[in-house]
Design a protein around this motif. Structure first.
Motif, PDB file in Angstrom:
ATOM      1  N   ARG A 172       7.670   5.783 -16.489  1.00 42.90           N
ATOM      2  CA  ARG A 172       7.584   4.325 -16.337  1.00 42.90           C
ATOM      3  C   ARG A 172       6.149   3.857 -16.106  1.00 42.90           C
ATOM      4  NH1 ARG A 172      11.162   0.716 -12.036  1.00 42.90           N
ATOM      5  NH2 ARG A 172      10.185  -1.258 -12.527  1.00 42.90           N
ATOM      6  N   TYR A 173       5.358   4.632 -15.371  1.00 45.93           N
ATOM      7  CA  TYR A 173       4.010   4.202 -15.000  1.00 45.93           C
ATOM      8  C   TYR A 173       2.927   5.092 -15.605  1.00 45.93           C
ATOM      9  CZ  TYR A 173       6.604   1.498 -11.593  1.00 45.93           C
ATOM     10  OH  TYR A 173       7.478   0.640 -10.995  1.00 45.93           O
ATOM     11  N   ALA A 174       3.186   5.702 -16.735  1.00 45.37           N
ATOM     12  CA  ALA A 174       2.219   6.619 -17.345  1.00 45.37           C
ATOM     13  C   ALA A 174       0.930   5.909 -17.751  1.00 45.37           C
ATOM     14  CB  ALA A 174       2.844   7.300 -18.561  1.00 45.37           C
ATOM     15  N   LYS A 177       0.831  -1.214   0.000  1.00 41.88           N
ATOM     16  CA  LYS A 177       0.000   0.000   0.000  1.00 41.88           C
ATOM     17  C   LYS A 177       0.865   1.262   0.000  1.00 41.88           C
ATOM     18  CE  LYS A 177      -2.762   2.342   3.469  1.00 41.88           C
ATOM     19  NZ  LYS A 177      -3.381   2.248   4.779  1.00 41.88           N
ATOM     20  N   HIS A 178       1.916   1.259   0.791  1.00 41.91           N
ATOM     21  CA  HIS A 178       2.759   2.451   0.917  1.00 41.91           C
ATOM     22  C   HIS A 178       3.636   2.664  -0.317  1.00 41.91           C
ATOM     23  CE1 HIS A 178       1.444   2.979   5.029  1.00 41.91           C
ATOM     24  NE2 HIS A 178       1.641   1.693   5.208  1.00 41.91           N
ATOM     25  N   VAL A 179       4.127   1.576  -0.901  1.00 44.39           N
ATOM     26  CA  VAL A 179       4.938   1.703  -2.112  1.00 44.39           C
ATOM     27  C   VAL A 179       4.077   2.231  -3.256  1.00 44.39           C
ATOM     28  CG1 VAL A 179       6.299   0.440  -3.812  1.00 44.39           C
ATOM     29  CG2 VAL A 179       6.549  -0.080  -1.397  1.00 44.39           C
ATOM     30  N   ASP A 180       2.864   1.697  -3.380  1.00 42.94           N
ATOM     31  CA  ASP A 180       1.954   2.189  -4.418  1.00 42.94           C
ATOM     32  C   ASP A 180       1.650   3.676  -4.222  1.00 42.94           C
ATOM     33  OD1 ASP A 180       1.876  -0.250  -5.631  1.00 42.94           O
ATOM     34  OD2 ASP A 180      -0.134  -0.791  -4.946  1.00 42.94           O
ATOM     35  N   HIS A 181       1.514   4.083  -2.976  1.00 40.34           N
ATOM     36  CA  HIS A 181       1.246   5.496  -2.704  1.00 40.34           C
ATOM     37  C   HIS A 181       2.424   6.384  -3.096  1.00 40.34           C
ATOM     38  CE1 HIS A 181      -0.650   8.936  -0.856  1.00 40.34           C
ATOM     39  NE2 HIS A 181       0.407   9.126  -0.078  1.00 40.34           N
ATOM     40  N   MET A 182       3.645   5.911  -2.816  1.00 39.50           N
ATOM     41  CA  MET A 182       4.833   6.700  -3.200  1.00 39.50           C
ATOM     42  C   MET A 182       4.949   6.825  -4.721  1.00 39.50           C
ATOM     43  SD  MET A 182       6.254   7.809  -0.517  1.00 39.50           S
ATOM     44  CE  MET A 182       4.777   7.798   0.460  1.00 39.50           C
ATOM     45  N   VAL A 183       4.645   5.754  -5.440  1.00 38.46           N
ATOM     46  CA  VAL A 183       4.682   5.821  -6.901  1.00 38.46           C
ATOM     47  C   VAL A 183       3.592   6.760  -7.415  1.00 38.46           C
ATOM     48  CG1 VAL A 183       4.435   4.486  -9.020  1.00 38.46           C
ATOM     49  CG2 VAL A 183       5.740   3.550  -7.116  1.00 38.46           C
ATOM     50  N   GLN A 184       2.451   6.718  -6.778  1.00 37.08           N
ATOM     51  CA  GLN A 184       1.359   7.625  -7.155  1.00 37.08           C
ATOM     52  C   GLN A 184       1.770   9.081  -6.935  1.00 37.08           C
ATOM     53  OE1 GLN A 184      -0.963   6.446  -8.736  1.00 37.08           O
ATOM     54  NE2 GLN A 184      -2.901   7.467  -8.404  1.00 37.08           N
ATOM     55  N   ARG A 235      -0.304   3.124 -16.475  1.00 36.83           N
ATOM     56  CA  ARG A 235      -0.830   2.255 -15.415  1.00 36.83           C
ATOM     57  C   ARG A 235      -1.546   3.106 -14.369  1.00 36.83           C
ATOM     58  NH1 ARG A 235       0.373  -2.990 -13.474  1.00 36.83           N
ATOM     59  NH2 ARG A 235       1.744  -3.355 -15.245  1.00 36.83           N
ATOM     60  N   GLU A 236      -2.773   2.700 -14.025  1.00 36.48           N
ATOM     61  CA  GLU A 236      -3.583   3.461 -13.072  1.00 36.48           C
ATOM     62  C   GLU A 236      -3.392   3.020 -11.621  1.00 36.48           C
ATOM     63  OE1 GLU A 236      -5.531   6.137 -13.582  1.00 36.48           O
ATOM     64  OE2 GLU A 236      -4.694   6.102 -15.601  1.00 36.48           O
ATOM     65  N   GLY A 237      -2.765   1.922 -11.408  1.00 35.53           N
ATOM     66  CA  GLY A 237      -2.546   1.415 -10.046  1.00 35.53           C
ATOM     67  C   GLY A 237      -1.877   0.059 -10.139  1.00 35.53           C
ATOM     68  N   GLY A 238      -1.648  -0.563  -9.001  1.00 31.21           N
ATOM     69  CA  GLY A 238      -1.008  -1.872  -9.006  1.00 31.21           C
ATOM     70  C   GLY A 238       0.435  -1.802  -9.456  1.00 31.21           C
ATOM     71  N   TYR A 239       1.194  -0.965  -8.802  1.00 31.24           N
ATOM     72  CA  TYR A 239       2.591  -0.755  -9.194  1.00 31.24           C
ATOM     73  C   TYR A 239       3.526  -1.805  -8.600  1.00 31.24           C
ATOM     74  CZ  TYR A 239       0.441   3.734 -10.141  1.00 31.24           C
ATOM     75  OH  TYR A 239      -0.394   4.709 -10.579  1.00 31.24           O
ATOM     76  N   THR A 240       3.016  -2.640  -7.700  1.00 27.68           N
ATOM     77  CA  THR A 240       3.851  -3.659  -7.065  1.00 27.68           C
ATOM     78  C   THR A 240       3.259  -5.036  -7.300  1.00 27.68           C
ATOM     79  OG1 THR A 240       2.655  -3.370  -4.989  1.00 27.68           O
ATOM     80  CG2 THR A 240       4.707  -2.159  -5.245  1.00 27.68           C
ATOM     81  N   ARG A 241       4.110  -6.028  -7.164  1.00 28.43           N
ATOM     82  CA  ARG A 241       3.706  -7.426  -7.303  1.00 28.43           C
ATOM     83  C   ARG A 241       4.270  -8.188  -6.118  1.00 28.43           C
ATOM     84  NH1 ARG A 241       6.315  -8.750 -12.065  1.00 28.43           N
ATOM     85  NH2 ARG A 241       4.521  -7.981 -13.216  1.00 28.43           N
TER      86      ARG A 241
END
Length: 165
Positions: free
Chosen positions: A135-137, A95-102, A139-145
């Motif tokens: 890199r994530y232009a 959750k936190h990594v996705d937030h930082m990428v956002q 992608r709307e979410g789900g930046y981690t696996r």
């Protein structure tokens, strides 16, 4: 009279060794059918309760230690791209990594200050804000696996790899 009482106690005591349904042990019929039936009646259920209305996993730590752990794991995931940790910690830090990428995709000053306040490395925040929009232009979410791996030897904890997509 005493002889009669002792005789009745002896018979009652012998009846205690005959299996019955209220003793908690496996019954005689289930033992005659085989060990599979006997073990089924004495094994614990593997049902788990649902976690309704529980906000987050506490990770067995007080709030300050939990926050420090999540900040450190977030920083290391963004620095290395992938880390190996326990499954519960990987799911919590996702959750936190996705937030930082956002925040990095947003790219404004307020987002940069929020990311610097959470992550431990200021230069890493600047690198994230340079790379994330490209890199994530799309992608709307789900930046981690989160990938499950083999259990840890020693305490058999479920392990996982969390990585940036």
């Amino acid at each position: 009279m005493r002889v009669l009482f002792l005789f009745i106690a002896l018979i009652a005591g012998a009846n205690a060794f005959v299996s019955s349904s209220f003793t908690g042990g496996a019954s005689l019929a289930s033992l005659q059918q085989g060990p599979a039936v006997a073990s089924r009646s004495t094994s614990r259920s593997s049902l788990e309760m649902m976690r309704h209305r529980k906000g987050f996993k506490k990770l067995g730590k007080p709030a300050d230690q939990r926050k420090a752990l999540l900040r450190a794991l977030t920083t290391e995931v963004i620095r290395h791209g992938r880390i190996k940790t326990t499954l519960v910690r990987a799911k919590a830090v996702r959750k936190h990594v996705d937030h930082m990428v956002q925040l990095g995709k947003r790219g404004d000053l307020h987002a940069r200050r929020q990311a610097i306040a959470w992550m431990y490395d200021k230069n890493l925040v600047h690198a994230l804000f340079e790379a994330a929009p490209d890199r994530y232009a799309d992608r709307e979410g789900g930046y981690t696996r989160v990938l499950r791996t083999v259990a840890r030897q020693g305490d058999n904890a479920k392990m996982a790899i969390i990585e940036l997509v």
